[in-house]
Design an enzyme around this catalytic site. Structure first.
Site, mmCIF file in Angstrom:
data_model
loop_
_atom_site.group_PDB
_atom_site.id
_atom_site.type_symbol
_atom_site.label_atom_id
_atom_site.label_comp_id
_atom_site.label_asym_id
_atom_site.label_seq_id
_atom_site.Cartn_x
_atom_site.Cartn_y
_atom_site.Cartn_z
ATOM 1 N N GLY A 42 2.231 1.808 10.930
ATOM 2 C CA GLY A 42 3.030 2.679 10.805
ATOM 3 C C GLY A 42 3.758 3.257 11.772
ATOM 4 O O GLY A 42 4.494 4.182 12.210
ATOM 5 N N GLU A 79 -6.728 4.102 7.908
ATOM 6 C CA GLU A 79 -6.545 5.588 7.779
ATOM 7 C C GLU A 79 -8.026 6.321 7.192
ATOM 8 O O GLU A 79 -8.319 7.374 7.362
ATOM 9 C CB GLU A 79 -5.264 6.187 6.918
ATOM 10 C CG GLU A 79 -4.164 5.664 7.643
ATOM 11 C CD GLU A 79 -3.028 5.256 6.951
ATOM 12 O OE1 GLU A 79 -3.008 5.284 5.599
ATOM 13 O OE2 GLU A 79 -2.137 4.476 7.472
ATOM 14 N N ASN A 110 0.725 -1.428 0.014
ATOM 15 C CA ASN A 110 0.074 0.032 0.050
ATOM 16 C C ASN A 110 0.933 1.366 0.109
ATOM 17 O O ASN A 110 1.585 1.594 0.871
ATOM 18 C CB ASN A 110 -0.901 -0.123 1.281
ATOM 19 C CG ASN A 110 -1.644 1.155 1.487
ATOM 20 O OD1 ASN A 110 -1.692 2.012 0.574
ATOM 21 N ND2 ASN A 110 -2.286 1.511 2.586
ATOM 22 N N LYS A 139 -0.050 4.199 -0.161
ATOM 23 C CA LYS A 139 -0.536 5.652 0.394
ATOM 24 C C LYS A 139 -0.213 6.603 -0.250
ATOM 25 O O LYS A 139 -0.570 6.553 -1.626
ATOM 26 C CB LYS A 139 0.106 5.793 1.871
ATOM 27 C CG LYS A 139 0.151 4.378 2.846
ATOM 28 C CD LYS A 139 0.439 4.700 4.168
ATOM 29 C CE LYS A 139 0.345 3.292 5.093
ATOM 30 N NZ LYS A 139 0.097 3.417 6.163
ATOM 31 N N SER A 185 3.150 -2.735 10.305
ATOM 32 C CA SER A 185 4.765 -2.697 10.433
ATOM 33 C C SER A 185 5.038 -4.188 9.878
ATOM 34 O O SER A 185 6.194 -4.505 10.674
ATOM 35 C CB SER A 185 5.096 -2.540 11.773
ATOM 36 O OG SER A 185 4.720 -1.131 12.170
ATOM 37 N N HIS A 212 -9.759 0.747 4.846
ATOM 38 C CA HIS A 212 -8.060 0.994 5.700
ATOM 39 C C HIS A 212 -8.395 1.618 6.764
ATOM 40 O O HIS A 212 -9.065 2.657 6.755
ATOM 41 C CB HIS A 212 -7.279 1.760 4.497
ATOM 42 C CG HIS A 212 -5.882 1.526 5.196
ATOM 43 N ND1 HIS A 212 -5.347 2.445 6.033
ATOM 44 C CD2 HIS A 212 -4.781 0.748 4.843
ATOM 45 C CE1 HIS A 212 -4.013 2.114 6.367
ATOM 46 N NE2 HIS A 212 -3.787 1.174 5.683
ATOM 47 N N GLU A 218 -5.609 -5.636 10.103
ATOM 48 C CA GLU A 218 -4.396 -4.577 10.423
ATOM 49 C C GLU A 218 -4.793 -3.835 11.868
ATOM 50 O O GLU A 218 -5.729 -2.993 11.868
ATOM 51 C CB GLU A 218 -4.514 -3.483 9.242
ATOM 52 C CG GLU A 218 -4.496 -4.067 7.956
ATOM 53 C CD GLU A 218 -3.606 -2.904 7.119
ATOM 54 O OE1 GLU A 218 -2.381 -3.255 6.616
ATOM 55 O OE2 GLU A 218 -4.287 -2.137 6.857
HETATM 56 C C1 PEP Z 1 -0.818 -0.244 5.758
HETATM 57 O O1 PEP Z 1 -0.714 0.824 5.153
HETATM 58 O O2 PEP Z 1 -1.846 -0.967 5.696
HETATM 59 C C2 PEP Z 1 0.154 -0.655 6.643
HETATM 60 C C3 PEP Z 1 0.286 -1.625 7.316
HETATM 61 O O3 PEP Z 1 1.382 0.358 6.960
HETATM 62 P P1 PEP Z 1 2.539 -0.205 7.555
HETATM 63 O O4 PEP Z 1 3.058 -1.459 7.160
HETATM 64 O O5 PEP Z 1 3.548 0.846 7.420
HETATM 65 O O6 PEP Z 1 2.342 -0.401 9.289
#
Ligand code: PEP
Length: 251
Positions: free
Chosen positions: A174, A98, A10, A12, A214, A96, A168
């Site tokens: 992040g 976000e 992703n 972003k 992460s 997601h 997630e």
């Molecule tokens: C994501 O954006 O879905 C995500 C898991 O980000 P990160 O791997 O940076 O935690």
């Protein structure tokens, strides 16, 4: 039916079109010849067409980071599933954290988006996950079950195996904090149990459940070794070709 693992990046709100094309080409090169796993990347809307062209001829699938539910209409700022089909995208990330937490998308809206994606033959990647506060209150399973069951509301047995679920935990996105492999496996097994209750075990066993939060070259192997983890949704580490290459080639 064996589940084919999916490693998804992703991107972003990062990368210019030129940078996205360069990274897309690197991911296509990394994915060459892979037979036992699939790779997906989700550039920003402005880079979709160029990235799709850059990875053409490779097995890499290109996703949008969101999708609206109508074919067209007065929805300023939205992109329709038909527009995504038109540029050649085949998948879309939905719900997601976000989108949920910064832009206020709720389960009902995520559900509309998911139904829209399915209707126009896009593979939806439905993200679910609890916040730190919810985990500390012992509400993880309740939140995940609600987001999942409401997100897939109205999807019949004939279409459910096309849906990809991504667990997630919001506190791991992040932040550099990853859910421990047992912690992640516990929620993945729970998600599969909920799906088996809503549909049937055979169908639940076909649905891919990705872990996101992460994921890095250092932890991908142990996460992917868990029986109910069928792939990874990767943010930060998907923006560098070297780290994403290592994640794609998890052992
Ligand atoms: C994501 O954006 O879905 C995500 C898991 O980000 P990160 O791997 O940076 O935690």
């Amino acid at each position: 039916m064996a589940r084919i693992p999916l490693i998804a990046g992703n991107w972003k709100m990062y990368l210019t079109v030129a940078e996205a094309v360069e990274l897309g080409r690197a991911v296509a090169a990394s994915s060459k010849g892979l037979k036992d796993r699939e790779v997906m990347i989700a550039p920003s809307f402005t880079a979709l067409a160029a990235v799709i062209e850059a990875v053409a001829g490779s097995p890499v699938k290109v996703a949008a980071q969101n999708v609206a539910w109508e074919k067209e209409g007065a929805y300023t700022g939205e992109i329709s599933p038909v527009m995504l089909q038109d540029v050649g995208a085949s998948m879309a990330i939905l719900g997601h954290s976000e989108r949920r937490h910064i832009f206020g998308e709720d389960n009902a809206m995520v559900n509309q988006r998911l139904l829209g994606a399915l209707k126009f033959d896009l593979t939806p990647v439905l993200c679910v996950g609890e916040t730190l506060e919810e985990r500390e209150q012992g509400a993880t399973f309740k939140v995940v079950e609600e987001q999942l069951s409401q997100g897939i509301k109205g999807v019949g047995s004939d279409r459910i195996s096309r849906v990809v679920v991504a667990y997630e935990p919001v506190w791991a996105i992040g932040t550099g904090k990853t859910a421990g492999k047992e912690q992640a496996q516990e929620v993945h097994a729970f998600i599969r149990k909920v799906l088996a209750g809503l549909y049937e075990k055979k169908l639940a066993d076909e649905i891919r459940i990705l872990y996101g939060g992460s994921v890095k070259p250092e932890n991908v192997d142990s996460l992917m070794a868990q029986p109910d983890i069928d792939g990874a949704l990767v943010g930060g580490a998907a923006l560098q070709s070297e780290s994403f290459d290592r994640i794609i080639h998890y052992l």
